[in-house]
Design an enzyme around this catalytic site. Structure first.
Site, PDB file in Angstrom:
ATOM      1  N   CYS A   1      54.939  -7.848  88.582  1.00 27.29           N
ATOM      2  CA  CYS A   1      55.158  -9.263  88.263  1.00 27.29           C
ATOM      3  C   CYS A   1      56.111  -9.807  89.310  1.00 27.29           C
ATOM      4  O   CYS A   1      57.247  -9.313  89.441  1.00 27.29           O
ATOM      5  CB  CYS A   1      55.768  -9.439  86.874  1.00 27.29           C
ATOM      6  SG  CYS A   1      56.245 -11.156  86.518  1.00 27.29           S
TER       7      CYS A   1
ATOM      8  N   CYS B   1      51.613 -14.926  92.598  1.00 27.48           N
ATOM      9  CA  CYS B   1      51.740 -14.655  91.172  1.00 27.48           C
ATOM     10  C   CYS B   1      50.686 -13.602  90.877  1.00 27.48           C
ATOM     11  O   CYS B   1      49.566 -13.681  91.394  1.00 27.48           O
ATOM     12  CB  CYS B   1      51.481 -15.911  90.353  1.00 27.48           C
ATOM     13  SG  CYS B   1      51.540 -15.604  88.582  1.00 27.48           S
TER      14      CYS B   1
END
Lengths: 243, 243
Positions: B83, B200
């Site tokens: 992440c 992302c």
């Protein structure tokens, strides 16, 4: 009570990643925080299950037990194991560790009872270890469900499709491996199977429900749905069949 | 020395399952036992990173630290976190826990330096949290690489594509969400980007290297390859680009 799922995996790793995805995709959630906490012990070093059962190879039990203890120590509230053949050791595990541990065979039986017509006969595509150890036979025959399996030559081809150099475990999910699995499924249906169990966790990576005219029973899908419900979450949507 | 990888995941769960798959698919192995042991802590309950950084929301740090300790206790030899935005807390974690923990930003920089032409300008498609916190800017600008980002309206559309009701995190990897990401990538290239960072972890689920005329830098792919090598294993094959 919401629960954390422990996945005892690595048998093989592809099936483990696929099972984690099945849990995520089938959980009703619209943002990260509505998903289920999962701890995965993906240990591919666990000795080969078919070799141990059929050829007196190294037992996977010690590493299975180690995996169970690791998951429990890490906070899992119950365990699911996305490998059919390894369920040969389920009773041995339960005799040694006081944990909550779903049994993929029992859950698949409950599902099969729901989807089978009057004629209770299912085909089984699985590793030779699973077939010869009669894992599914013993559980299903108690409920009056007959299991039919590929003939010897077809069974060898199934093993090649799963474990061969260009097999599913080596990452080949199209081509020859896939064709073999299709052909064996068709043969089982011709012999009277009213549903087909994708009895090795590698099979549903290449065979889908829509590919055959009878129900495909995917124990991984069944186990994922049961795990989601047991963890206290809802299924994303009412699913028809196993995909 | 062979090592066990710990994955600090759940942000989101789809990216975590995808990262586990990237590790498996990119490892040179012809049978289960040649694969890498991996422990995954998939905890989707970790508070939203963008909210915490931009809107003073609940800090994810306590649950990140709990995840690190769980992975370490379960036997992980080093940790990777699939992440990007959560790397805002990487220094805070390292200040509190004595663990080996790969930094996705640093690894992505090393990769970008290799693939960029003379003109060191990269486009960034990421959550607003990542963009506004200047996570990539700070790391890349030290090496003389200019980061260009979508304009304000495009950035809002990126957030909708990632977090919206029919966004990637909700499981929609085709349709409007995908189109938005494509359009924003094209816009960044028009502004002079010589590579695009899928900044992302949801972006590479819809945008692939072949989709754009410049290199797509996928930090998840980079992190997977670095993790495999650090664990003491070989990559499956020499990969060109990031897919």
């Amino acid at each position: 009570m919401k629960k954390t799922i422990g996945i005892l995996g690595g048998m093989g790793p592809e099936a483990t990643a696929h099972f984690l995805e099945l849990i995520i995709k089938n959980t009703k959630a619209s943002k990260d925080q509505e998903h289920i906490p999962v701890i995965v012990h993906n240990n591919p070093k666990i000795p080969a299950r078919s070799d141990a059962i059929l050829a007196n190879g190294e037992s996977p039990l010690p590493l299975l037990l180690e995996g169970v203890r690791t998951l429990w120590g890490a906070g899992a509230d119950f365990i699911a194991m996305p490998c059919v053949t390894a369920h040969y050791y389920w009773n041995d595990i339960m005799a040694r560790e006081k944990v909550s541990f779903l049994n993929l065979l029992d859950e698949t039986l409950l599902y099969a009872v729901k989807v089978l017509p009057e004629e209770k006969r299912v085909g089984l595509i699985a590793s030779t270890g699973t077939v010869k150890s009669r894992l599914f036979h013993d559980v299903f025959e108690k409920e009056g469900i007959e299991i039919i399996t590929p003939d010897e030559k077809e069974q060898e081809q199934v093993m090649e499709a799963i474990f061969g150099e260009e097999g599913i475990k080596a990452g080949y999910t199209t081509g020859q491996a896939r064709e073999t699995i299709y052909r064996v499924a068709a043969s089982l249906i011709q012999k009277g199977a009213k549903a087909v169990i994708a009895g090795c966790t590698e099979v549903p990576l290449v065979l889908k429900d829509d590919d055959i005219p009878v129900a495909l029973i995917d124990p991984l899908q069944v186990l994922a749905e049961v795990s989601i419900l047991k963890a206290g979450y809802e299924l994303k949507e009412k699913t028809e069949g196993t995909e």
